[in-house]
Scaffold this active site. Structure first.
Site, PDB file in Angstrom:
ATOM      1  CG  HIS A   1      -0.370  -0.167   2.531  1.00 47.42           C
ATOM      2  ND1 HIS A   1      -1.106  -0.540   3.618  1.00 47.42           N
ATOM      3  CD2 HIS A   1       0.893  -0.026   2.980  1.00 47.42           C
ATOM      4  CE1 HIS A   1      -0.330  -0.618   4.674  1.00 47.42           C
ATOM      5  NE2 HIS A   1       0.888  -0.301   4.314  1.00 47.42           N
ATOM      6  CG  ASN A   2      -0.426   4.447   1.107  1.00 46.76           C
ATOM      7  OD1 ASN A   2      -0.819   3.722   2.022  1.00 46.76           O
ATOM      8  ND2 ASN A   2      -1.184   5.393   0.561  1.00 46.76           N
TER       9      ASN A   2
END
Length: 346
Positions: free
Chosen positions: A245-246
């Site tokens: 994620h991210n």
């Protein structure tokens, strides 16, 4: 490889398509693409690596795509380019079976929610599921068994092969290719620990893929915890890659098989990560970084160049000896410093 196709091309047509110089009969037709050693009289082949020059004289191909310096060595018609490998890439698309599209339309077994926006000439295969709020651009192909989650967007000329999952709210640019089994926008690995058990953190961000992105089979790109996971334009991702994620990956970067990137790491433009490379979380790699296979990166990299870690394979007996010495390095370094100090004091 059997490349029998419904279409054949004259050498003149191929030369024009590639911007190549033709030496030979331009009216001759070819219907397949093969290696130098396997090509037959109806095939075109290529020479892009000098290691295969030994096969040139004996090729049975109708024509060879090669560098101008090898024209005199070619026993048949040839098309010359300064970068024959790039020409081969373009040539391969002419003989790709997938280039012959099935007729556009929605298969009767597909499930398409009401209000979905479908562009022109969209093709949706058997057992595919398109949820509410989805927008598909012109000439998008959704393969059998694929799922496109609510409110996702897929740009024109993109293709999902069989059994691809695009989760809710994901945005995919133009001309993307997603191979079977990949998951775009699954939950990131986010949990809080209270000392006894784990508590899930809802992943509220999304995933944005730029134009011309390709994702290999069984790869995962997780949605952001709050902001988005962002994959830039023309990024190429091999099979069995995990992007947490991210993460942000810059334009024109390439990731080979089994790369793993931990959360919130940023990879610059024109970077290349070899097979099995691991990047720890919250790092930054500047533009133009190359990391060789099986390397582990635990600190940010601020200068472009080639980076490696780990040791190469060796006999087990030698490795066991070296492993013992690895543990002695700190003591050896301290002894060396002490000896150098004693030497200077004399």
């Amino acid at each position: 490889m059997n490349n029998a196709q419904a279409h054949a091309f004259t050498l003149d047509e191929i030369a024009q398509r590639l911007g190549a110089r033709l030496v030979g009969d331009g009216s001759r037709r070819v219907s397949g693409l093969a290696t130098l050693s396997d090509a037959g009289p109806e095939d075109i082949t290529f020479l892009a690596n000098r290691a295969y020059l030994k096969h040139l004289a004996g090729t049975r191909a109708a024509a060879v795509l090669l560098h101008p310096s090898h024209v005199d060595d070619c026993p048949t018609a040839c098309l010359t380019l300064d970068n024959p490998y790039l020409g081969y890439a373009e040539l391969s698309t002419l003989f790709d079976p997938l280039a012959a599209r099935d007729a556009p339309g929605v298969h009767p077994s597909a499930v398409v929610a009401e209000g979905v926006s479908l562009g022109q000439e969209v093709q949706i295969g058997p057992q595919a599921v398109i949820e509410a709020g989805v927008r598909l651009g012109d000439r998008v192909i959704i393969g059998p068994g694929s799922v496109v989650g609510a409110d996702a967007q897929i740009g024109e000329h993109s293709r999902l092969h069989a059994n691809v999952t695009v989760c809710h709210g994901v945005v995919i640019g133009k001309r993307a290719i997603l191979h079977s089994g990949c998951v775009i926008g699954g939950d990131g690995f986010g949990f809080a620990h209270d000392g006894g058990r784990w508590h899930k953190i809802a992943q509220l961000g999304g995933v944005i893929l730029g134009d011309d992105v390709e994702v290999g089979s069984c790869s995962s790109i997780d949605r952001g915890a709050l902001g988005d996971t962002v994959i830039g334009n023309d990024v190429k991702i091999d099979s069995q890659v995990q992007i947490a994620h991210n993460v942000q990956i810059g334009d024109h970067s390439a990731l080979a098989g089994c790369v793993g990137i931990a959360g919130s790491t940023r990879v610059g433009k024109h970077c290349m990560l070899g097979g099995g490379v691991g990047l720890s979380g919250h790092l930054s790699l500047c533009d133009g970084v190359q990391v060789t296979g099986m390397s582990l990166v635990t600190n940010s990299i601020h200068q472009p160049g080639v980076y490696s870690s780990g040791t190469g394979a060796m006999g087990n007996a030698q490795w066991r000896k070296n492993a013992v010495r690895f543990k002695q390095l700190d003591d050896i370094a301290k002894r060396l410093i002490r000896l150098e100090k004693e030497q200077r004091s004399r």
